[in-house]
Design a protein around this motif. Sequence first.
Motif, PDB file in Angstrom:
ATOM      1  N   LEU A 362     -23.985   1.143 -14.200  1.00  0.00           N
ATOM      2  CA  LEU A 362     -23.519   2.567 -14.409  1.00  0.00           C
ATOM      3  C   LEU A 362     -24.626   3.191 -15.515  1.00  0.00           C
ATOM      4  O   LEU A 362     -24.499   3.050 -16.702  1.00  0.00           O
ATOM      5  CB  LEU A 362     -22.249   2.627 -14.995  1.00  0.00           C
ATOM      6  N   ARG A 363     -25.449   4.078 -14.774  1.00  0.00           N
ATOM      7  CA  ARG A 363     -26.704   4.564 -15.661  1.00  0.00           C
ATOM      8  C   ARG A 363     -26.978   5.851 -14.983  1.00  0.00           C
ATOM      9  O   ARG A 363     -26.405   5.942 -13.757  1.00  0.00           O
ATOM     10  CB  ARG A 363     -27.775   3.743 -15.684  1.00  0.00           C
ATOM     11  N   ALA A 364     -27.741   6.686 -15.621  1.00  0.00           N
ATOM     12  CA  ALA A 364     -28.335   7.917 -15.297  1.00  0.00           C
ATOM     13  C   ALA A 364     -27.269   8.782 -14.585  1.00  0.00           C
ATOM     14  O   ALA A 364     -26.470   9.075 -15.139  1.00  0.00           O
ATOM     15  CB  ALA A 364     -29.408   7.788 -14.485  1.00  0.00           C
ATOM     16  N   ILE A 365     -27.537   9.257 -13.329  1.00  0.00           N
ATOM     17  CA  ILE A 365     -26.622  10.042 -12.722  1.00  0.00           C
ATOM     18  C   ILE A 365     -25.306   9.459 -12.249  1.00  0.00           C
ATOM     19  O   ILE A 365     -24.279  10.114 -12.356  1.00  0.00           O
ATOM     20  CB  ILE A 365     -27.573  10.503 -11.203  1.00  0.00           C
ATOM     21  N   ARG A 366     -25.225   8.268 -12.241  1.00  0.00           N
ATOM     22  CA  ARG A 366     -24.049   7.547 -11.818  1.00  0.00           C
ATOM     23  C   ARG A 366     -23.085   7.867 -13.021  1.00  0.00           C
ATOM     24  O   ARG A 366     -21.883   7.845 -12.974  1.00  0.00           O
ATOM     25  CB  ARG A 366     -24.101   6.097 -11.803  1.00  0.00           C
ATOM     26  N   LEU A 367     -23.780   7.707 -14.251  1.00  0.00           N
ATOM     27  CA  LEU A 367     -22.816   7.726 -15.771  1.00  0.00           C
ATOM     28  C   LEU A 367     -22.600   9.049 -15.720  1.00  0.00           C
ATOM     29  O   LEU A 367     -21.538   9.392 -16.062  1.00  0.00           O
ATOM     30  CB  LEU A 367     -23.836   7.221 -16.641  1.00  0.00           C
ATOM     31  N   CYS A 368     -23.417  10.298 -15.222  1.00  0.00           N
ATOM     32  CA  CYS A 368     -23.164  11.606 -15.530  1.00  0.00           C
ATOM     33  C   CYS A 368     -21.681  11.842 -14.471  1.00  0.00           C
ATOM     34  O   CYS A 368     -20.985  12.710 -14.989  1.00  0.00           O
ATOM     35  CB  CYS A 368     -24.133  12.158 -15.238  1.00  0.00           C
ATOM     36  N   LEU A 369     -21.810  11.294 -13.491  1.00  0.00           N
ATOM     37  CA  LEU A 369     -20.815  11.832 -12.270  1.00  0.00           C
ATOM     38  C   LEU A 369     -19.665  10.983 -12.752  1.00  0.00           C
ATOM     39  O   LEU A 369     -18.277  11.306 -12.546  1.00  0.00           O
ATOM     40  CB  LEU A 369     -21.225  11.181 -11.070  1.00  0.00           C
ATOM     41  N   LYS A 370     -19.550   9.798 -13.350  1.00  0.00           N
ATOM     42  CA  LYS A 370     -18.382   9.186 -14.016  1.00  0.00           C
ATOM     43  C   LYS A 370     -17.895   9.792 -15.078  1.00  0.00           C
ATOM     44  O   LYS A 370     -16.703   9.615 -15.406  1.00  0.00           O
ATOM     45  CB  LYS A 370     -18.987   7.689 -14.214  1.00  0.00           C
ATOM     46  N   GLU A 371     -18.842  10.331 -15.911  1.00  0.00           N
ATOM     47  CA  GLU A 371     -18.514  11.048 -17.316  1.00  0.00           C
ATOM     48  C   GLU A 371     -18.557  12.609 -16.989  1.00  0.00           C
ATOM     49  O   GLU A 371     -19.433  13.140 -17.595  1.00  0.00           O
ATOM     50  CB  GLU A 371     -19.023  10.438 -18.529  1.00  0.00           C
ATOM     51  N   PRO A 372     -17.944  13.266 -16.078  1.00  0.00           N
ATOM     52  CA  PRO A 372     -18.204  14.789 -15.974  1.00  0.00           C
ATOM     53  C   PRO A 372     -18.232  15.572 -17.045  1.00  0.00           C
ATOM     54  O   PRO A 372     -19.103  16.424 -16.955  1.00  0.00           O
ATOM     55  CB  PRO A 372     -17.050  15.003 -14.864  1.00  0.00           C
ATOM     56  N   GLU A 373     -17.641  15.288 -18.144  1.00  0.00           N
ATOM     57  CA  GLU A 373     -17.633  16.230 -19.444  1.00  0.00           C
ATOM     58  C   GLU A 373     -19.018  16.127 -20.071  1.00  0.00           C
ATOM     59  O   GLU A 373     -19.475  17.001 -20.444  1.00  0.00           O
ATOM     60  CB  GLU A 373     -16.693  15.892 -20.371  1.00  0.00           C
ATOM     61  N   LEU A 374     -19.587  14.902 -20.191  1.00  0.00           N
ATOM     62  CA  LEU A 374     -20.703  14.476 -20.641  1.00  0.00           C
ATOM     63  C   LEU A 374     -21.786  15.591 -19.805  1.00  0.00           C
ATOM     64  O   LEU A 374     -22.877  16.018 -20.443  1.00  0.00           O
ATOM     65  CB  LEU A 374     -21.230  13.206 -20.470  1.00  0.00           C
ATOM     66  N   PHE A 375     -21.762  15.303 -18.492  1.00  0.00           N
ATOM     67  CA  PHE A 375     -22.828  16.077 -17.724  1.00  0.00           C
ATOM     68  C   PHE A 375     -22.542  17.648 -17.966  1.00  0.00           C
ATOM     69  O   PHE A 375     -23.537  18.229 -17.894  1.00  0.00           O
ATOM     70  CB  PHE A 375     -22.607  15.692 -16.273  1.00  0.00           C
ATOM     71  N   ARG A 376     -21.287  17.904 -17.816  1.00  0.00           N
ATOM     72  CA  ARG A 376     -21.217  19.294 -17.781  1.00  0.00           C
ATOM     73  C   ARG A 376     -21.850  19.990 -19.174  1.00  0.00           C
ATOM     74  O   ARG A 376     -22.285  21.131 -19.017  1.00  0.00           O
ATOM     75  CB  ARG A 376     -19.592  19.569 -17.959  1.00  0.00           C
ATOM     76  N   VAL A 377     -21.627  19.359 -20.371  1.00  0.00           N
ATOM     77  CA  VAL A 377     -22.028  20.042 -21.826  1.00  0.00           C
ATOM     78  C   VAL A 377     -23.645  20.133 -21.353  1.00  0.00           C
ATOM     79  O   VAL A 377     -24.235  21.144 -21.857  1.00  0.00           O
ATOM     80  CB  VAL A 377     -21.551  19.151 -22.802  1.00  0.00           C
ATOM     81  N   GLN A 378     -24.262  18.907 -20.867  1.00  0.00           N
ATOM     82  CA  GLN A 378     -25.804  19.031 -20.888  1.00  0.00           C
ATOM     83  C   GLN A 378     -26.159  20.159 -19.787  1.00  0.00           C
ATOM     84  O   GLN A 378     -27.253  21.021 -20.133  1.00  0.00           O
ATOM     85  CB  GLN A 378     -26.319  17.937 -20.446  1.00  0.00           C
ATOM     86  N   VAL A 379     -25.406  20.233 -18.737  1.00  0.00           N
ATOM     87  CA  VAL A 379     -25.892  21.383 -17.623  1.00  0.00           C
ATOM     88  C   VAL A 379     -25.563  22.724 -18.491  1.00  0.00           C
ATOM     89  O   VAL A 379     -26.491  23.615 -18.106  1.00  0.00           O
ATOM     90  CB  VAL A 379     -25.141  21.409 -16.402  1.00  0.00           C
ATOM     91  N   ARG A 380     -24.380  22.828 -19.172  1.00  0.00           N
ATOM     92  CA  ARG A 380     -24.284  24.328 -19.695  1.00  0.00           C
ATOM     93  C   ARG A 380     -25.569  24.617 -20.496  1.00  0.00           C
ATOM     94  O   ARG A 380     -26.098  25.794 -20.554  1.00  0.00           O
ATOM     95  CB  ARG A 380     -22.897  24.166 -20.387  1.00  0.00           C
TER      96      ARG A 380
END
Length: 575
Positions: A362-380
């Motif tokens: 579980l790394r990179a984009i897999r991690l970001c999709l698994k942890e959507p809030e982690l990804f959402r904050v960065q994309v914002r």
Amino acid sequence: MSLWLSGIGVSRGIVIARVQKLHAGDLDIPERTLDAGDVDGEIVRFVGAQRRAREQLHEVRDKIPPGTPNDIAAFIDTHILMLDDRSISDTTIGHIRSQHLNAEAALRKTRDALIAVFEQMDDAYLRTRRDDVDHVCARILRVLLRSERQLPQKADAEPFVMVADDITPADIILLSQQHVAAFVTEYGGPLSHTAILARSLGIPAIVGLRDARRLLREGELVIIDGEAGHVLATPDDVALAFYRDKQQQQRQYRASLVKLKGRAAISRDGVHLRLLANIELPEDAKVAEENGAEGVGLYRTEFLYMNRKDLPSEDEQYEAYSRIVSAVSGPITIRTLDLGADKQVDSGRTLGPTPNNPALGLRAIRLCLKEPELFRVQVRALLRASSLGRIQIMLPMISNLQEFRQACAAIDAVRHELIGEGHRLAAQVPVGAMIEVPAAALASPMLARHARFFSIGTNDLIQYTLAIDRVDDEVNYLYDPLHPAVLQLIGRTIDAGVDAGIPVAMCGEMAGDPRYTRLLLGLGLTEFSMHPASVLEVKRIIMDSDVGRLRRAVRELLGCTELQDMRDRISALDA
């Protein structure tokens, strides 16, 4: 009689000088149990050693001459920050207090645990940051043990070759001011500190040469070939004459590169190639632009998440991205978080259990999709910064179309969310895929219909294709960018981009290695992203090349069935 040794050449150049060994001495770390009444005093002793280690690094930083590349000071700053990292100080103090351990043994226990975490990381670059932990803890230990590392104090200005087990960033800075001509270390790889700093300072270096201190004698005359990774000890007159001639040729070549600053990278047959830079600090952008880089092809964001127990906030990330975007006049490609589940980033917890093989977990984009809030904050934060410049978002470790489309849907949802809140955003923020998994390269024709651009990450692509770990000394000799399977995957990805009408860049080390420039031109690559220090040399090769002829030649050599025949043809590629 001459002695010929081979290691890993990590910084090019020819040096003829005498050996000076760095006698660091192994640290003999005592372990004893404290009486209850001695615990507080031992904590005071540890904190004092930590403070003195910090003072030493500040003294080194103050000695950095003006005009030195910014990433040199950044390494020292990283170590200063780590000295204040609570994962080192609090954990060590906790061992002293709870287990009644002496400071040296408590710090060793902390160091070993932290290094174990880094060694589990999937990203080769991040995994070698274990050296940071080792160097910082060793500095504190030396203060505690009153065993200072003795650097040579030379009264004359005669250049010398430093031979050591390993060299810290602080040592390299001090040695660079004492006429060191080259480094040879027993440990390390292409991503080690010695390698990175030596390249930035233009000092030839060879790493991973086991038993170098035993095989090379103090004061012995040696020839260092930093490109080939060769050391010739006690050379004869014929070898000396040959390498002195090569030295002169290299001096003339380096002088000619300076004249290329400000000129466009246009081949002899009129093809304009885009040269981009891989940067980590806003200050690097100026150096990149001076050397002719037209933008940034890779900005890593995981450094925002490291050496801390909490996650960076949206505003903190926005400020960091804004500084980078404001410093770059051209387009900038920002890679989203590329960390694995084994990396501790959130208040001491890991984002999932540590896997047996984190490189495949579980790394990179897999991690970001698994942890959507982690990804959402960065994309914002990224989309908010897009109003300040030409940002592209690159998604790492894409292995199938579903992942890419799912990530794009999440980005679109954030865009609508920000617009609804009244934020200003760029009209278009291209989203592309980093091609570093063989499956993505094989599926690149399908991905190209949905991605706005590709960027080939050769470091991981080669490792995954050949099933080897390039920072593992036991197997890194198998790391081969010229393996036919690797070249076919690169060629397939470039062809898929051309057919779909999307740009294809390369941001791995292969893009900045002049040995492969003509090969990549022949494969059809039109965008190269590299360390700023490599831009001028790659530009020179491009300007001396006929791209049309190279493309015809490379098509023929890819049909070779014999590996050595292919190597010979690649070596013979010229304009």
